[in-house]
Design a protein around this motif. Structure first.
Motif, PDB file in Angstrom:
ATOM      1  N   SER A 187      26.965   7.963  60.759  1.00 10.65           N
ATOM      2  CA  SER A 187      27.023   8.121  59.307  1.00 10.65           C
ATOM      3  C   SER A 187      28.449   8.448  58.903  1.00 10.65           C
ATOM      4  O   SER A 187      29.230   8.992  59.697  1.00 10.65           O
ATOM      5  N   ALA A 188      28.799   8.119  57.671  1.00 12.46           N
ATOM      6  CA  ALA A 188      30.115   8.450  57.100  1.00 12.46           C
ATOM      7  C   ALA A 188      29.872   9.056  55.724  1.00 12.46           C
ATOM      8  O   ALA A 188      29.237   8.425  54.867  1.00 12.46           O
ATOM      9  N   THR A 189      30.371  10.289  55.546  1.00 13.27           N
ATOM     10  CA  THR A 189      30.119  11.034  54.312  1.00 13.27           C
ATOM     11  C   THR A 189      31.434  11.266  53.570  1.00 13.27           C
ATOM     12  O   THR A 189      32.374  11.843  54.136  1.00 13.27           O
ATOM     13  N   GLY A 190      31.480  10.812  52.331  1.00 14.33           N
ATOM     14  CA  GLY A 190      32.672  11.062  51.510  1.00 14.33           C
ATOM     15  C   GLY A 190      32.534  12.381  50.760  1.00 14.33           C
ATOM     16  O   GLY A 190      31.496  12.634  50.130  1.00 14.33           O
ATOM     17  N   THR A 191      33.549  13.230  50.852  1.00 18.87           N
ATOM     18  CA  THR A 191      33.477  14.535  50.189  1.00 18.87           C
ATOM     19  C   THR A 191      34.597  14.683  49.177  1.00 18.87           C
ATOM     20  O   THR A 191      35.714  14.205  49.375  1.00 18.87           O
ATOM     21  N   VAL A 192      34.297  15.361  48.103  1.00 16.32           N
ATOM     22  CA  VAL A 192      35.274  15.682  47.066  1.00 16.32           C
ATOM     23  C   VAL A 192      34.859  17.019  46.470  1.00 16.32           C
ATOM     24  O   VAL A 192      33.667  17.315  46.350  1.00 16.32           O
ATOM     25  N   GLY A 193      35.825  17.856  46.144  1.00 18.52           N
ATOM     26  CA  GLY A 193      35.462  19.171  45.619  1.00 18.52           C
ATOM     27  C   GLY A 193      36.652  19.912  45.041  1.00 18.52           C
ATOM     28  O   GLY A 193      37.788  19.442  45.074  1.00 18.52           O
ATOM     29  N   GLY A 194      36.363  21.085  44.516  1.00 20.25           N
ATOM     30  CA  GLY A 194      37.393  21.917  43.907  1.00 20.25           C
ATOM     31  C   GLY A 194      36.782  23.198  43.381  1.00 20.25           C
ATOM     32  O   GLY A 194      35.724  23.635  43.842  1.00 20.25           O
ATOM     33  N   PHE A 195      37.418  23.763  42.378  1.00 19.96           N
ATOM     34  CA  PHE A 195      36.951  25.017  41.798  1.00 19.96           C
ATOM     35  C   PHE A 195      35.790  24.772  40.842  1.00 19.96           C
ATOM     36  O   PHE A 195      35.825  23.838  40.041  1.00 19.96           O
TER      37      PHE A 195
ATOM     38  N   GLY B 293      35.647  34.330  42.210  1.00 25.59           N
ATOM     39  CA  GLY B 293      36.708  33.627  41.512  1.00 25.59           C
ATOM     40  C   GLY B 293      37.401  32.633  42.431  1.00 25.59           C
ATOM     41  O   GLY B 293      37.218  31.426  42.312  1.00 25.59           O
ATOM     42  N   PHE B 294      38.188  33.118  43.381  1.00 27.72           N
ATOM     43  CA  PHE B 294      38.882  32.240  44.306  1.00 27.72           C
ATOM     44  C   PHE B 294      37.909  31.533  45.247  1.00 27.72           C
ATOM     45  O   PHE B 294      38.212  30.479  45.774  1.00 27.72           O
ATOM     46  N   SER B 295      36.736  32.134  45.484  1.00 28.12           N
ATOM     47  CA  SER B 295      35.764  31.514  46.382  1.00 28.12           C
ATOM     48  C   SER B 295      34.630  30.838  45.605  1.00 28.12           C
ATOM     49  O   SER B 295      33.562  30.616  46.135  1.00 28.12           O
ATOM     50  N   SER B 296      34.874  30.522  44.337  1.00 25.22           N
ATOM     51  CA  SER B 296      33.908  29.778  43.531  1.00 25.22           C
ATOM     52  C   SER B 296      34.216  28.290  43.701  1.00 25.22           C
ATOM     53  O   SER B 296      35.209  27.794  43.183  1.00 25.22           O
ATOM     54  N   ALA B 297      33.375  27.607  44.460  1.00 28.60           N
ATOM     55  CA  ALA B 297      33.678  26.226  44.838  1.00 28.60           C
ATOM     56  C   ALA B 297      32.620  25.268  44.321  1.00 28.60           C
ATOM     57  O   ALA B 297      31.484  25.642  44.027  1.00 28.60           O
ATOM     58  N   GLY B 298      33.036  24.018  44.208  1.00 32.71           N
ATOM     59  CA  GLY B 298      32.133  22.947  43.830  1.00 32.71           C
ATOM     60  C   GLY B 298      32.333  21.764  44.753  1.00 32.71           C
ATOM     61  O   GLY B 298      33.378  21.620  45.385  1.00 32.71           O
ATOM     62  N   GLY B 299      31.329  20.912  44.859  1.00 31.19           N
ATOM     63  CA  GLY B 299      31.438  19.743  45.723  1.00 31.19           C
ATOM     64  C   GLY B 299      30.437  18.683  45.314  1.00 31.19           C
ATOM     65  O   GLY B 299      29.756  18.804  44.284  1.00 31.19           O
TER      66      GLY B 299
ATOM     67  N   GLY C 276      30.290  35.788  50.092  1.00 26.36           N
ATOM     68  CA  GLY C 276      30.146  36.255  48.722  1.00 26.36           C
ATOM     69  C   GLY C 276      30.536  35.259  47.654  1.00 26.36           C
ATOM     70  O   GLY C 276      30.465  35.562  46.466  1.00 26.36           O
ATOM     71  N   GLY C 277      30.992  34.062  48.057  1.00 26.83           N
ATOM     72  CA  GLY C 277      31.378  33.061  47.074  1.00 26.83           C
ATOM     73  C   GLY C 277      30.174  32.287  46.554  1.00 26.83           C
ATOM     74  O   GLY C 277      29.024  32.589  46.870  1.00 26.83           O
ATOM     75  N   SER C 278      30.471  31.283  45.754  1.00 23.79           N
ATOM     76  CA  SER C 278      29.403  30.436  45.213  1.00 23.79           C
ATOM     77  C   SER C 278      29.742  28.974  45.461  1.00 23.79           C
ATOM     78  O   SER C 278      30.915  28.606  45.586  1.00 23.79           O
ATOM     79  N   LEU C 279      28.717  28.135  45.556  1.00 23.28           N
ATOM     80  CA  LEU C 279      28.903  26.702  45.774  1.00 23.28           C
ATOM     81  C   LEU C 279      27.961  25.944  44.849  1.00 23.28           C
ATOM     82  O   LEU C 279      26.741  26.144  44.893  1.00 23.28           O
ATOM     83  N   ALA C 280      28.551  25.091  44.026  1.00 18.46           N
ATOM     84  CA  ALA C 280      27.780  24.263  43.112  1.00 18.46           C
ATOM     85  C   ALA C 280      27.966  22.802  43.499  1.00 18.46           C
ATOM     86  O   ALA C 280      29.091  22.368  43.769  1.00 18.46           O
ATOM     87  N   LEU C 281      26.865  22.035  43.541  1.00 16.65           N
ATOM     88  CA  LEU C 281      26.926  20.627  43.910  1.00 16.65           C
ATOM     89  C   LEU C 281      26.583  19.737  42.728  1.00 16.65           C
ATOM     90  O   LEU C 281      25.694  20.048  41.931  1.00 16.65           O
TER      91      LEU C 281
END
Length: 838
Positions: A93-101, A115-121, A193-198
């Motif tokens: 499999s090949a997975t394309g990833t993109v993300g940021g704050f 704040g600094f560990s609030s990530a999205g992908g 302790g951060g957050s991740l939103a997809l």
């Protein structure tokens, strides 16, 4: 001799317990630091390894300079590259990833995560419609714009469930998204302790890239294909500005990065442990000097019946070895407790989950430090005891060192202090300044017996107010200058560091506040809490509000000028003069338009530019143009410097347009009402900061005070050890003066006066150490400021008189507390028994 040494260890339990405690504190800090940092390292390493379980080869844009020679980052990976890799043999499999704050707000509008560990992908479904990285715990993955999935911890903290509306911000404007799913993840930032939103891939690309672009492609090997073989195949289809790395190599790099980050923390904590141990050396040396002096006749008798000097020395060192072993073992156990406490103090969500890691280095270091420091500190008293002639000791004619015998010591101390002060004051090299500071401290320590007489004599007028108790206290404090000096030096070292750090921190804070005042004309500076880029929409919304009279987004763009890479700062040329305070030596902001730029004086001097000079520049999109110097200003280096260009000329060359900050001027200036209205304009976004000058100063002060408070807490250990040293010195003094105290009691000195005498002696010794420590701290603060001033133009020495007064008061309190037990013991002496004592 072995049995004699063990008996002597047990014969002076109270004093030896204080020695054990002093060494134990230092050892506990060393072992606690090693256990704590190892625990964090292992937790992050295991977490990162889990993240690479599904990655056999990772493809990324080239990390070094672009191969086409243009400035700026290499272009992202395309969908075509992803499809080529997915079609290779041996690829599962090949997975394309993109993300940021991506900042997620809870139902009360407060930011979730750090704040600094609030990530999205992006959620990238495979052939089975699932993304193996993010197993769904509830609901489904996002499929279109307006939908979002959250990690389970963030959903729990925000009290969200599938179907709720979630407020989120990726670059400023608030977005309202429907929560379609909750997933689990091994991401280390989430477990810390951060957050991740997809989001769905198309939406994520719109936020953090461009349609069809990816930050990275993760490749999973088919059964029977090795990572090395897969990497070779992938490299054949890669574009020129990208590179392939095996999953194992990525995991190793991540582990090395974590180790390096922990090394910095470990070094700082161990440095303070070293300070506590160094201070403890004075206490241990004093303790064994005291024990030896109390047993001087006993040791002389051993010499008389056949014990050699070497045997006497070994017996004292054996005592030290036993004390060191006890301190090392108890310190190691206490260190594990400290590590657990530090982890709890950081919060359950502050670091990834994982068991407590106890490395072998912690055990070895505890034993080496505990035993080594104790034996080292006891060696000089041991040698001194062995050198005393038996007949002289038994007949009590072996006198203590006189003032005249200190001439050599004072000469050496004077040379060291002068050399250290000169080196510290003159050098511009940090390492040499550190060496000079160490030499100066050693020199002052060597000189403290000489300094004790005049400094303590200066306190005579104050002590006279306490009558005979005050007079006796002053005489007792200078009776044995070497012991008084050793005791005061322990406190001196701690207060030197505390005062020096306070002077530097206060001066830096004042300088940065002044820098902000001298640079910012704007009423407010708007930025993201994560220090990531703002959407250009933020500046436009502020401009459209009725409160704002001038707006300037600050943008960054890379360029190549005269063969070197330089950052260009984009500003609004029309409003720059109303928002930015710059001291121009030639030209002004009025010239800032089109390809006419303003530059700082340092850059102008290095390139030989003057107003009207032109020079070629290559932008990050590879296009070239000639820029004209329209003004030269004095750069501050921190908030203002480099090349400023009009945004209208810079923006067309940027691959992605984001604003680092937005500076604004408002009607009526900075007020609470205005700030509230601006927040409302931006949707009450918790991820956006709107700071006036006072807020900027307060944020700087908060960081500096937080750092100072941590350092004060660490240095408190040295002060605690110093307290134990004063207790030991007073106990020794009371023991040596038993007959004298008994005689004073017999001729009419009451118990309260005896207590007062001992307390005053303790306070005088402590204040002596406090005065030396504060004086040295101010000197070191001034010397360090000479270096800081070269890079911070507004730096000037600021003496925190209030805090220095508190430090001096702290020294007096140390003296009072340390005297409680010895004073009580002195007052309880039976006068007849004391007079008869030998």
């Amino acid at each position: 001799m072995f049995r004699t040494a063990l008996r002597n260890v047990l014969a002076h339990k109270a004093r030896l317990m204080m020695t054990v405690l002093a060494v134990m504190l230092g050892v506990a800090f060393v072992s606690g630091t090693l256990v704590f940092t190892s625990t964090i390292s292992d937790a992050y390493r295991k977490s990162s390894q889990k993240a690479f379980d599904t990655v056999d080869v990772a493809v990324q844009p080239h990390k070094a300079d672009r191969k086409d020679g243009a400035p700026g980052a290499a272009p992202r990976l395309s969908r075509q590259t992803l499809d080529k890799i997915a079609a290779l043999p041996g690829v599962s499999s090949a997975t394309g990833t993109v993300g940021g704050f991506a900042a997620v707000a809870d139902k009360n509008g407060e930011l979730i995560g750090g704040g600094f560990s609030s990530a999205g992908g992006n959620y990238f479904p495979g052939k089975d419609g699932k993304d193996a990285r993010y197993p769904m715990k509830d609901g489904r993955a996002p499929r279109s714009t307006g939908e979002i999935a959250l990690d389970a911890r963030t959903a729990e903290r925000g009290h969200f469930k599938v179907g709720d509306t979630v407020r989120v911000s990726v670059d400023g404007p608030v977005l309202k998204q429907k929560l379609t799913g909750v997933f689990t993840t091994d991401d280390g930032n989430v477990s810390a302790g951060g957050s991740l939103a997809l989001f769905d891939t198309a939406t994520a690309q719109k936020f953090w890239a461009k349609p069809g672009e990816f930050d990275q492609i993760d490749v999973k090997a088919a059964a029977g294909t090795s990572q090395a073989a897969l990497k070779d195949r992938v490299e054949k289809v890669l574009p020129r500005d990208s590179e392939a790395t095996t999953g194992k190599q990525l995991a190793d790099e991540q582990a090395e990065l974590i180790s390096q980050q922990m090394d910095g923390m470990r070094t700082v904590l161990l440095a303070f442990a070293g300070i506590a141990l160094f201070v403890g050396i004075f206490l241990i040396a004093n303790t064994f000097t005291m024990l030896v002096s109390q047993r001087i006749k006993e040791l002389a008798l051993l010499r008389a019946v056949g014990a050699s000097r070497r045997q006497v020395t070994r017996s004292v060192l054996l005592e030290a070895l036993v004390v060191g072993l006890v301190a090392a073992v108890t310190g190691f156990v206490a260190g594990i407790g400290i590590a657990v406490a530090m982890r709890s103090f950081m919060g359950g969500d502050a670091i990834p989950d994982g068991p407590l890691a106890i490395p072998g280095t912690a055990v070895i270091a505890s034993l080496a430090v505990g035993v080594g420091v104790t034996v080292l500190a006891a060696w000089l008293p041991a040698r001194r005891a062995a050198k005393i002639p038996p007949v002289a000791a038994m007949s009590s004619v072996h006198a203590v060192a006189t003032t005249r015998s200190l001439v050599v010591r004072n000469t050496i101390g004077g040379v060291l202090a002068a050399a250290g002060a000169a080196l510290t004051a003159v050098t511009s090299d940090k390492a040499m300044m550190g060496l000079g500071a160490a030499v100066l401290v050693i020199g002052v320590f060597v000189l403290t017996p000489l300094l004790s007489r005049p400094v303590i004599a200066a306190a005579a007028p104050l002590l006279r107010g306490f009558g005979i108790s005050g007079k006796l206290a002053r005489q007792n404090a200078v009776r044995n200058p070497r012991r008084t000096a050793a005791t005061a030096s322990a406190l001196m070292i701690g207060l030197t560091l505390i005062t020096g750090l306070t002077v530097i921190a206060g001066s830096v804070q004042t300088a940065v506040n002044k820098l902000a005042t001298n640079t910012i004309k704007a009423d407010y500076v708007v930025s993201m809490a994560s220090m990531t880029g703002l959407s250009p929409d933020v500046a436009e919304k502020l401009r459209a509000s009725g409160k704002v009279t001038a707006v300037s987004p600050l943008r960054q763009g890379a360029s190549r000028i005269d063969g070197s890479y330089e950052n260009l700062t984009g500003v609004n040329g029309k409003d720059a003069g109303r928002l930015i305070k710059a001291d121009f030596t030639a030209g002004s902001f009025s010239a800032l338009s089109g390809t006419t730029v303003v530059v700082d004086d340092g850059m102008a001097k290095s390139h030989g530019w003057k107003v009207g000079s032109t020079f070629p520049a290559t932008f990050e999109d590879g296009k070239k143009d000639r820029l004209t110097v329209g003004g030269i200003y004095k750069g501050s280096g921190e908030m203002l410097g480099g090349i400023m260009i009009d945004n209208a000329a810079l923006t067309p060359h940027l691959a992605e347009v984001h604003d680092r900050q937005v500076w604004i001027k408002t009607k009526g200036g900075a007020t609470d009402a205005t700030k509230k209205e601006l927040r409302k304009t931006l949707g009450d976004n918790p991820a956006i900061k709107i700071d006036d000058k006072d807020d900027i100063a307060a944020s700087i002060a908060k960081v500096i005070n937080l750092l100072l408070n941590m350092l004060y807490g660490l240095l408190a250990m040295a002060v605690i050890v110093a307290v134990l040293g004063v207790v030991n010195t007073l106990a020794m003094s009371v023991f040596e003066r038993s007959q004298e105290i008994g005689m004073l009691r017999a001729i009419g000195l009451d118990r309260s006066s005896v207590k007062r005498m001992v307390r005053l002696e303790s306070v005088v010794i402590s204040l002596f150490g406090g005065v030396l420590g504060i004086g040295l701290g101010v000197f070191f603060g001034w010397a360090a400021g000479q270096l800081i001033g070269k890079s911070l133009a507004t730096y000037e020495l600021v003496l925190p008189w209030g805090r220095m007064g508190i430090f001096l008061l702290l020294a007096a309190v140390v003296g009072v507390l340390a005297a409680l037990w010895p004073a009580r013991r002195a007052a309880k002496l039976n006068m007849l028994a004391a007079i008869k004592a030998e």
